[in-house]
Design a protein around this motif. Sequence first.
Motif, PDB file in Angstrom:
ATOM      1  N   PRO A 169       0.820  -1.221   0.000  1.00 56.02           N
ATOM      2  CA  PRO A 169       0.000   0.000   0.000  1.00 56.02           C
ATOM      3  C   PRO A 169       0.852   1.270   0.000  1.00 56.02           C
ATOM      4  O   PRO A 169       0.541   2.234  -0.698  1.00 56.02           O
ATOM      5  CB  PRO A 169      -0.812  -0.111   1.303  1.00 56.02           C
ATOM      6  N   LYS A 203       2.410   1.706  -3.425  1.00 57.83           N
ATOM      7  CA  LYS A 203       1.462   2.178  -4.448  1.00 57.83           C
ATOM      8  C   LYS A 203       1.255   3.686  -4.367  1.00 57.83           C
ATOM      9  O   LYS A 203       1.195   4.379  -5.371  1.00 57.83           O
ATOM     10  CB  LYS A 203       0.121   1.447  -4.304  1.00 57.83           C
ATOM     11  N   GLN A 204       1.166   4.177  -3.137  1.00 57.41           N
ATOM     12  CA  GLN A 204       0.953   5.618  -2.982  1.00 57.41           C
ATOM     13  C   GLN A 204       2.141   6.412  -3.551  1.00 57.41           C
ATOM     14  O   GLN A 204       1.958   7.401  -4.266  1.00 57.41           O
ATOM     15  CB  GLN A 204       0.772   5.925  -1.496  1.00 57.41           C
ATOM     16  N   HIS A 221       2.281   6.192  -7.391  1.00 53.88           N
ATOM     17  CA  HIS A 221       1.388   7.150  -8.060  1.00 53.88           C
ATOM     18  C   HIS A 221       2.127   8.465  -8.287  1.00 53.88           C
ATOM     19  O   HIS A 221       2.050   9.071  -9.359  1.00 53.88           O
ATOM     20  CB  HIS A 221       0.157   7.424  -7.191  1.00 53.88           C
ATOM     21  N   GLN A 252      -8.165  12.808  -6.910  1.00 53.46           N
ATOM     22  CA  GLN A 252      -6.874  12.624  -7.591  1.00 53.46           C
ATOM     23  C   GLN A 252      -6.238  13.960  -7.987  1.00 53.46           C
ATOM     24  O   GLN A 252      -6.907  14.992  -7.995  1.00 53.46           O
ATOM     25  CB  GLN A 252      -7.055  11.745  -8.827  1.00 53.46           C
ATOM     26  N   GLU A 269      -4.152   8.041  -4.709  1.00 50.74           N
ATOM     27  CA  GLU A 269      -4.960   7.013  -4.033  1.00 50.74           C
ATOM     28  C   GLU A 269      -5.956   7.592  -3.042  1.00 50.74           C
ATOM     29  O   GLU A 269      -6.720   6.861  -2.441  1.00 50.74           O
ATOM     30  CB  GLU A 269      -4.013   6.119  -3.230  1.00 50.74           C
ATOM     31  N   GLU A 314      -5.167  13.212   3.128  1.00 50.43           N
ATOM     32  CA  GLU A 314      -4.023  13.398   2.236  1.00 50.43           C
ATOM     33  C   GLU A 314      -3.232  14.624   2.648  1.00 50.43           C
ATOM     34  O   GLU A 314      -3.790  15.668   2.950  1.00 50.43           O
ATOM     35  CB  GLU A 314      -4.481  13.582   0.794  1.00 50.43           C
TER      36      GLU A 314
END
Length: 407
Positions: free
Chosen positions: A76, A79-80, A83, A189, A259, A396
């Motif tokens: 996880p 992945k962040q 991105h 996003q 994400e 975020e």
Amino acid sequence: MLSSRTIEIIKSTVPVLERHGTSITKRFYQTMFAAHPELLNLFNHANQSQGRQQTALANVVYAAALHIDKLESILPVVKQIAHKHRSLGVTADQYPIVGKYLLGAIKDVLGDAATDDILQAWAEAYGIIANVFIQVEEGMYAQAEKQDGGWAGFRAFRVARKTAESDVVTSFYLVPADGGAVAAFEPGQYISVRLDIPGEANTHIRQYSLSDAPGRPYYRISVKREDALPGKPAGIVSSYLHAQVEEGDVLHLSAPAGEFVLDLADKRPLALISGGVGLTPMVSMLKAAAEAQPDREIAFIHAARRGDAHALRQEAEQVAAGSPRVSTHWCYSRPSASDRETGAFHKEGYVDLSWLKQVVPTTDASFYFCGPTPFMKTVYAALRSWGIAEERIRFEFFGPSGSLREA
Ligand code: HEM
């Protein structure tokens, strides 16, 4: 696969590296940029000069190394970051460069303590970690390109409209210069904007959340002008966008990434909480949720300094006017006399738990928040002390990610 001996070396040396963390990462960036000045086009110089980015990369390498025998548990996090890398255009051939200078820095800083065994173990570990990133990012590049209206790398967009939203925030409506379609995105996003600013030695890349709902023929970003503060220069990119970029100009954008997205399958009441320009992804989420989930209860909560600095207010109020299930709640820390006269805000001061309890009438809601770090710390602590489960709290950071959970 690494031998158990190598894993042992890695695990026993992580604490030493962490202790020397700042010196290693400083040395790493210095030597890497000296040998590869082209990489200065990729990194955010403001983050660099404030030392924020300098620890993020190495810390993740150390953290990943600790989980080297079960790397799937850090996916996880990978992945962040991936991105962000994909949005910046980081490529597989840059990983060995980062590896070389990170290892070189470990060697330089640890001196004799960095034995051949230790350096060999770290080289192997870095290779494995880098491969995980490379694979995840390859998948993301392929996906960005194959999507309808999607593209790889940076694409030219024309500024179709430029609108002031407050005394510090301006929106830019961006349409593809090639006349093609824009790729779909998920509310929350961001895109990267790459700029060649006259007089600047390097290009600059910045991430901005998309501030309108998906499904429009344009992307909209709403940018805060970062004025100079004591000890902090004005933002080069935001100043340029505000003062120099006009309707008709062309900006280069990478495809939407990130994400921190609204879960539209979730039917619980929704609380969207923002501070300052952290409201941009929240407005996108608000509009998307109100359009796609008309039965969902939504509380849109925003903290601003005062009315003049409160961006996109009318837009949020329009959504609320169109739906009995959407409510807006404004908290001003320093309201002006005219804010007082017009009753422009609901709470004076800062967002706190007792106010949140009033405006979000259930603990069964899903909470999303974004804003400056102190604001986020307050909101996170308030929600946790209210007993909201971790899995219903999403947030975020703007800029390099930090951790609220350890805060
Ligand atoms: C950002 C880790 C490799 C370029 C980041 C961040 C982390 C990170 C934690 C911050 C993410 C965020 O703010 O959300 C890593 C790790 C790597 C790696 C663990 C190796 C395994 C690379 C490579 C490049 C690169 C090979 C290209 C030379 C960048 C850039 C940023 C970034 C330009 C944004 C920094 C900024 O805002 O200035 N990376 N990274 N990274 N990474 Fe990496």
